[in-house]
Motif scaffolding. Structure first.
Motif, mmCIF file in Angstrom:
data_model
loop_
_atom_site.group_PDB
_atom_site.id
_atom_site.type_symbol
_atom_site.label_atom_id
_atom_site.label_comp_id
_atom_site.label_asym_id
_atom_site.label_seq_id
_atom_site.Cartn_x
_atom_site.Cartn_y
_atom_site.Cartn_z
ATOM 1 N N ALA A 2 0.828 -1.205 0.000
ATOM 2 C CA ALA A 2 0.000 0.000 0.000
ATOM 3 C C ALA A 2 0.861 1.254 0.000
ATOM 4 O O ALA A 2 0.516 2.242 -0.641
ATOM 5 C CB ALA A 2 -0.939 -0.006 1.197
ATOM 6 N N THR A 3 1.989 1.233 0.714
ATOM 7 C CA THR A 3 2.848 2.421 0.744
ATOM 8 C C THR A 3 3.507 2.657 -0.609
ATOM 9 O O THR A 3 3.705 3.798 -1.004
ATOM 10 C CB THR A 3 3.922 2.287 1.834
ATOM 11 O OG1 THR A 3 4.688 1.119 1.578
ATOM 12 C CG2 THR A 3 3.300 2.215 3.205
ATOM 13 N N LEU A 4 3.845 1.577 -1.308
ATOM 14 C CA LEU A 4 4.436 1.726 -2.638
ATOM 15 C C LEU A 4 3.419 2.334 -3.602
ATOM 16 O O LEU A 4 3.750 3.231 -4.374
ATOM 17 C CB LEU A 4 4.931 0.373 -3.160
ATOM 18 C CG LEU A 4 5.601 0.399 -4.536
ATOM 19 C CD1 LEU A 4 6.812 1.317 -4.517
ATOM 20 C CD2 LEU A 4 5.994 -0.992 -4.962
ATOM 21 N N ASN A 5 2.183 1.866 -3.541
ATOM 22 C CA ASN A 5 1.143 2.418 -4.417
ATOM 23 C C ASN A 5 0.881 3.877 -4.111
ATOM 24 O O ASN A 5 0.669 4.678 -5.028
ATOM 25 C CB ASN A 5 -0.145 1.602 -4.291
ATOM 26 C CG ASN A 5 -0.025 0.245 -4.955
ATOM 27 O OD1 ASN A 5 0.818 0.046 -5.826
ATOM 28 N ND2 ASN A 5 -0.863 -0.699 -4.547
ATOM 29 N N SER A 6 0.878 4.246 -2.832
ATOM 30 C CA SER A 6 0.632 5.646 -2.490
ATOM 31 C C SER A 6 1.804 6.519 -2.929
ATOM 32 O O SER A 6 1.604 7.655 -3.360
ATOM 33 C CB SER A 6 0.364 5.807 -0.995
ATOM 34 O OG SER A 6 1.508 5.438 -0.255
ATOM 35 N N ALA A 7 3.031 5.992 -2.830
ATOM 36 C CA ALA A 7 4.196 6.750 -3.287
ATOM 37 C C ALA A 7 4.149 6.947 -4.803
ATOM 38 O O ALA A 7 4.420 8.041 -5.306
ATOM 39 C CB ALA A 7 5.478 6.038 -2.885
ATOM 40 N N ARG A 10 1.606 9.556 -5.582
ATOM 41 C CA ARG A 10 2.109 10.905 -5.274
ATOM 42 C C ARG A 10 3.091 11.376 -6.340
ATOM 43 O O ARG A 10 3.058 12.537 -6.772
ATOM 44 C CB ARG A 10 2.796 10.886 -3.902
ATOM 45 C CG ARG A 10 2.198 11.853 -2.945
ATOM 46 C CD ARG A 10 2.851 11.931 -1.583
ATOM 47 N NE ARG A 10 4.175 11.366 -1.448
ATOM 48 C CZ ARG A 10 4.483 10.388 -0.607
ATOM 49 N NH1 ARG A 10 3.572 9.852 0.170
ATOM 50 N NH2 ARG A 10 5.720 9.929 -0.531
#
Length: 73
Positions: A2-7, A10
């Motif tokens: 999820a953090t990779l997708n949000s990065a 962005r």
């Protein structure tokens, strides 16, 4: 994940806000800036080396006081 997708989201959002003219100008100016910066550093190194040679030359050529015969033991 999820953090990779949000990065990535962005990054995508910020990339869409970039002005193509400013990006192109940056790409064109960066090598010129780098060339000038390197030339300045190279000049500083050469000036330092030349000054060290001159100081060494003057030190080697400086007059030394003569030793008197009674100074030696």
């Amino acid at each position: 994940m999820a953090t990779l997708n949000s990065a990535v989201a962005r990054i995508d959002a910020e990339a869409r806000q970039l002005d193509p003219a400013k990006v192109l100008l940056t790409i064109l100016i960066a090598p010129l800036f780098l060339t000038g910066w390197l030339a300045g550093k190279a000049w500083l190194v050469l000036a330092w080396i030349w000054t060290a040679v001159l100081v060494g030359w003057r030190e080697a050529r400086a007059p030394r006081p003569l030793k008197a015969a009674d100074d030696e033991q």
